[in-house]
Design an enzyme around this catalytic site. Structure first.
Site, PDB file in Angstrom:
ATOM      1  N   LEU A 188       0.867  -1.174   0.000  1.00  0.00           N
ATOM      2  CA  LEU A 188       0.000   0.000   0.000  1.00  0.00           C
ATOM      3  C   LEU A 188       0.903   1.223   0.000  1.00  0.00           C
ATOM      4  O   LEU A 188       1.908   1.252   0.719  1.00  0.00           O
ATOM      5  CB  LEU A 188      -0.888   0.027   1.252  1.00  0.00           C
ATOM      6  CG  LEU A 188      -2.046  -0.967   1.310  1.00  0.00           C
ATOM      7  CD1 LEU A 188      -2.644  -0.974   2.716  1.00  0.00           C
ATOM      8  CD2 LEU A 188      -3.112  -0.621   0.280  1.00  0.00           C
ATOM      9  N   ASP A 189       0.571   2.250  -0.807  1.00  0.00           N
ATOM     10  CA  ASP A 189       1.430   3.423  -0.837  1.00  0.00           C
ATOM     11  C   ASP A 189       1.311   4.215   0.472  1.00  0.00           C
ATOM     12  O   ASP A 189       0.436   3.947   1.304  1.00  0.00           O
ATOM     13  CB  ASP A 189       1.147   4.286  -2.062  1.00  0.00           C
ATOM     14  CG  ASP A 189      -0.259   4.860  -2.088  1.00  0.00           C
ATOM     15  OD1 ASP A 189      -0.680   5.426  -1.060  1.00  0.00           O
ATOM     16  OD2 ASP A 189      -0.941   4.743  -3.117  1.00  0.00           O
ATOM     17  N   LYS A 190       2.174   5.164   0.635  1.00  0.00           N
ATOM     18  CA  LYS A 190       2.272   5.905   1.890  1.00  0.00           C
ATOM     19  C   LYS A 190       0.957   6.553   2.293  1.00  0.00           C
ATOM     20  O   LYS A 190       0.610   6.607   3.486  1.00  0.00           O
ATOM     21  CB  LYS A 190       3.373   6.978   1.771  1.00  0.00           C
ATOM     22  CG  LYS A 190       3.596   7.797   3.034  1.00  0.00           C
ATOM     23  CD  LYS A 190       4.737   8.785   2.827  1.00  0.00           C
ATOM     24  CE  LYS A 190       4.942   9.662   4.052  1.00  0.00           C
ATOM     25  NZ  LYS A 190       6.075  10.607   3.883  1.00  0.00           N
TER      26      LYS A 190
END
Length: 274
Positions: free
Chosen positions: A119-121
């Site tokens: 999952l991206d930041k």
């Protein structure tokens, strides 16, 4: 967040002291297969313990040599499978150049584990972590069409036309086309989406293609594993029932990469130039 050592970590320590466990359980926790399939391997004579063919119901400890089809299973290969509720701002990387908190730092798990399906930041929600590379690849390879479900909030009202176009697929992302997917409106500016791909920032880029900006993105399911009410920043071990169902679903799945169609539909090319 869970404090101290996990149940599996405690169990491993007990085994070091000579406690015996059923062989089928040992094989299952090594990440090879379900207990039922382990029983089949034992019955077929494909498992050896200390050089002798294993028998159904046999118990073993970590100081014994266990072979499945001639391959040794060691304690370091015993499978860990965790569900993590990743907060926004935590990164799925071990790169510390930017000073961000990593998922590994967040959970402080006593064994080395790797994330599955990053999952991206700026995204949050369900992240699976394991020490077993085979199950990782089978779950996350796009060619296996395993589902991942998300709740999304955007910056303006969601229209039926937007939902319909998102669901069709064919949207250019990273020189690939998105597959058809399931999309359902859940509020004026929110929707639920189920993907079988994992392209980089896929949902954000799909929304941007139609002039929307993602305000909040939360993953709530990977295959049969649900986020549920797991508190943000916490983790839990996958239950035996979840693990058995997971094995059933990935049975026959490939751990090899798949080539996606890199063409673009003409209608999207036309829209992109307008």
């Amino acid at each position: 967040m869970e404090q101290g050592k996990s149940r599996l970590a405690q169990e491993f320590e007990k085994r070091e002291k000579g406690q015996l466990v059923r062989l089928n359980k040992y094989i299952s926790e090594a990440g090879l297969c379900s207990r039922r399939e382990a029983d089949r391997l034992i019955e077929a004579g494909r498992v050896q313990v200390d050089g002798k063919t294993a028998v159904p119901g046999q118990k073993v400890s970590d100081n014994q040599e266990i072979l499945v089809d001639g391959k040794s299973i060691s304690k370091e290969e015993e499978m860990v499978l965790l569900a993590v509720n990743k907060p926004r701002g935590v990164v799925c990387t071990t790169d510390k150049r930017w000073g961000d908190q990593t998922v590994e730092e967040l959970i402080h798990y006593p064994k080395r584990v790797f994330y599955m399906g990053r999952l991206d930041k700026d995204s949050e929600g369900l992240l699976l972590m394991t020490n077993n590379g085979e199950i990782l690849n089978k779950m996350m390879r796009a060619g296996n069409y395993h589902e991942k479900e998300y709740l999304v909030r955007v910056n303006r009202p969601v229209t039926e036309a937007f939902l319909s176009e998102m669901a069709k697929g064919g949207i250019p992302v990273q020189e690939q086309q998105t597959r058809p997917c399931k999309v359902e409106k859940t509020g004026e500016r929110t929707f639920r989406i189920i993907l079988t791909q994992g392209l980089n920032r896929q949902i954000r880029r799909m929304c941007e293609y139609f002039g929307y900006q993602v305000v909040k993105l939360k993953r709530i399911r990977i295959m049969n594993i649900m986020l549920g009410d797991l508190p943000t920043g916490s983790y839990r071990e996958i239950s035996r029932e979840e693990q058995e169902e997971l094995y059933r679903r990935i049975q026959g799945s490939s751990n090899q990469p798949v080539r996606e169609n890199r063409g673009r539909r003409e209608e999207w090319k036309k829209k992109d130039s307008e």
